[in-house]
Design a protein around this motif. Sequence first.
Motif, short mmCIF file in Angstrom:
data_model
loop_
_atom_site.label_atom_id
_atom_site.label_comp_id
_atom_site.label_asym_id
_atom_site.label_seq_id
_atom_site.Cartn_x
_atom_site.Cartn_y
_atom_site.Cartn_z
N ILE A 187 0.88 -1.36 0.05
CA ILE A 187 -0.12 0.13 -0.34
C ILE A 187 0.68 0.91 0.22
O ILE A 187 0.73 2.24 -0.86
N THR A 188 1.97 1.75 1.18
CA THR A 188 2.59 2.17 1.14
C THR A 188 3.86 2.22 -0.12
O THR A 188 3.87 3.53 -0.29
N GLY A 189 4.13 0.96 -1.07
CA GLY A 189 4.63 1.45 -2.01
C GLY A 189 4.02 1.54 -2.83
O GLY A 189 4.68 2.93 -4.31
N SER A 190 1.96 1.84 -3.43
CA SER A 190 1.70 2.21 -4.89
C SER A 190 1.63 3.85 -4.45
O SER A 190 1.78 4.42 -5.32
N PHE A 191 1.33 4.30 -2.82
CA PHE A 191 1.59 5.80 -2.57
C PHE A 191 2.87 6.33 -3.20
O PHE A 191 2.67 6.99 -4.22
N SER A 192 3.71 5.69 -2.87
CA SER A 192 5.15 6.28 -3.40
C SER A 192 5.26 6.07 -4.77
O SER A 192 5.75 7.75 -5.37
N LEU A 193 5.01 5.38 -5.20
CA LEU A 193 4.80 4.83 -6.90
C LEU A 193 4.17 5.95 -7.80
O LEU A 193 4.24 6.77 -8.81
N CYS A 194 2.74 5.82 -7.35
CA CYS A 194 2.18 7.08 -7.76
C CYS A 194 2.36 8.66 -7.56
O CYS A 194 2.32 9.84 -8.38
N SER A 195 2.55 8.64 -6.36
CA SER A 195 2.83 10.15 -5.93
C SER A 195 4.83 10.67 -7.38
O SER A 195 4.32 11.85 -7.76
N ILE B 96 3.30 9.63 3.17
CA ILE B 96 1.78 9.91 1.98
C ILE B 96 0.82 9.04 1.85
O ILE B 96 0.69 7.50 2.63
N TYR B 97 -0.44 9.58 1.97
CA TYR B 97 -1.23 8.76 2.14
C TYR B 97 -2.42 9.63 0.46
O TYR B 97 -2.98 10.71 0.32
N ILE B 98 -2.65 8.60 -0.34
CA ILE B 98 -3.61 9.11 -1.32
C ILE B 98 -4.82 8.22 -1.57
O ILE B 98 -4.70 7.13 -1.72
N PRO B 99 -6.45 9.12 -0.77
CA PRO B 99 -8.30 7.97 -0.88
C PRO B 99 -7.31 7.27 -2.31
O PRO B 99 -8.65 6.23 -2.12
N GLU B 100 -7.64 8.07 -3.50
CA GLU B 100 -7.95 7.36 -4.56
C GLU B 100 -7.51 5.72 -4.84
O GLU B 100 -7.80 4.69 -5.24
N VAL B 101 -5.92 5.97 -4.67
CA VAL B 101 -5.10 4.78 -4.56
C VAL B 101 -5.48 3.69 -3.74
O VAL B 101 -5.81 2.56 -4.08
N ASN B 102 -6.27 4.23 -2.57
CA ASN B 102 -5.94 2.90 -1.62
C ASN B 102 -7.07 2.76 -1.32
O ASN B 102 -7.84 1.35 -1.41
#
Length: 434
Positions: A71-79, A103-109
């Motif tokens: 989850i956190t890796g997906s946030f970082s990659l999307c950022s 960070i936290y990205i609601p759409e990705v989560n």
Amino acid sequence: MGHFGRLPIRLSWFPFTFSSLLLNYAGQGVNLLAHPEDISNSFYLSVPKPMFWPMLVVSTLAAIVASQAIITGSFSLCSQALGFGYLPPLKIYHTNEKQQGQIYIPEVNFILGILTLVVVIGFQKSAALAGAYGVAVSGVMFLTSILYTAVLWYNFRSAWWKLLLFAVVFYTIDVFFFASNLLKVPNGGWLPVAIGVIISASMFIWHAGRSKTQRYLAERSQSLPSWNELGKVLQDHSNKNSEVRRIPSVGVYLSSHAEILPESLRSLLPRTLALNSPCIFVTVKYVSVPYVAERERCVINKIPHLESCFHVLLVYGYMETPYLSELIPKLIQNETVENGGLGILTQNLLPSMSAIRQSLSGPSSSPISQQTIDMPLITYYLGRDKVKVDPKKWIGHKLWVAYYDFLLKNSRNKASQFHIKHEDVLEIGTWIEL
């Protein structure tokens, strides 16, 4: 890397994780040599029976940690993809004042949650995911080797023979490993391939569309005047047509460039021959600190040779969120704000606004109190790109433009990004042919 830094990862990987993995895989291999029948579940069957339940608890906790890492890796990659222009605008919440990368990205989560439910309902058993897992892991290893080779070449300028040696050793292993797992594509291995294709196609289509759009706007911006030339533009419009009138209400234009007038004004002015008085051009800038002191929040400059026109530069830290619907009225009302304030804008405006509102109320309406006229009407003029395609283009071109238009229409707009009330927004579209 963005959440913990380089040193903690090195300390946790080499002394603990890497050595534990080697011991684990070596232990499973030894157990399989002694007990070939344990091939069905080599990990748990290699654990001594008294340690089975403690190991099950530890494995469950490790799975939870691994899911959190995804989850956190997906946030970082999307950022990072967002920073390079490969994703539409997303809402990013920074959760740590000291680490900008947390960070936290609601759409990705939300998307990860939906995909998890789809996978659980569709495959039902973890054994059915073996094919998907094999293709995903081997594919990631192969792509990592390719990207690492690119980093060695472009960033470290490594010698060609070193790159060749690296490619021969690692590519040989990764290619055979990945090719053997491709046999599992019909049995669940199609899932990571499909997800990868959809996400990659979306990213490249968005990047291609934004690149073409930005090139188009850049070409037009070369003919856009600067702040100092705004008075000349108004004078030219007055000479060619009729006089450009000043509307007694506050107009706020968002401008991404601090030195160039926004495209929305260029599109609107020839059609209306009117400009708000006062007229405020706002540029929002983010800096790599968590918070910005209020005294350094805004820089206000009066546009020369033009009455009641101002440029406002707003500076925010990465932990802050701009609320323009709240900030702009405060700047207008407050005459004591550092850097000049905007209270002076309304000195000659309020009598006009009072007369207009009194005339609109009519004789049968109740009188408007002084408090209701202390704040003039504010209109936020926002530009919105709209794409079109040449009918003569081939069907593939039309499809990717249509998909880009879909992404553009469903992306986060500026009103939501800067928390502007929708009833105060006037969007001005710009047609762009791709």
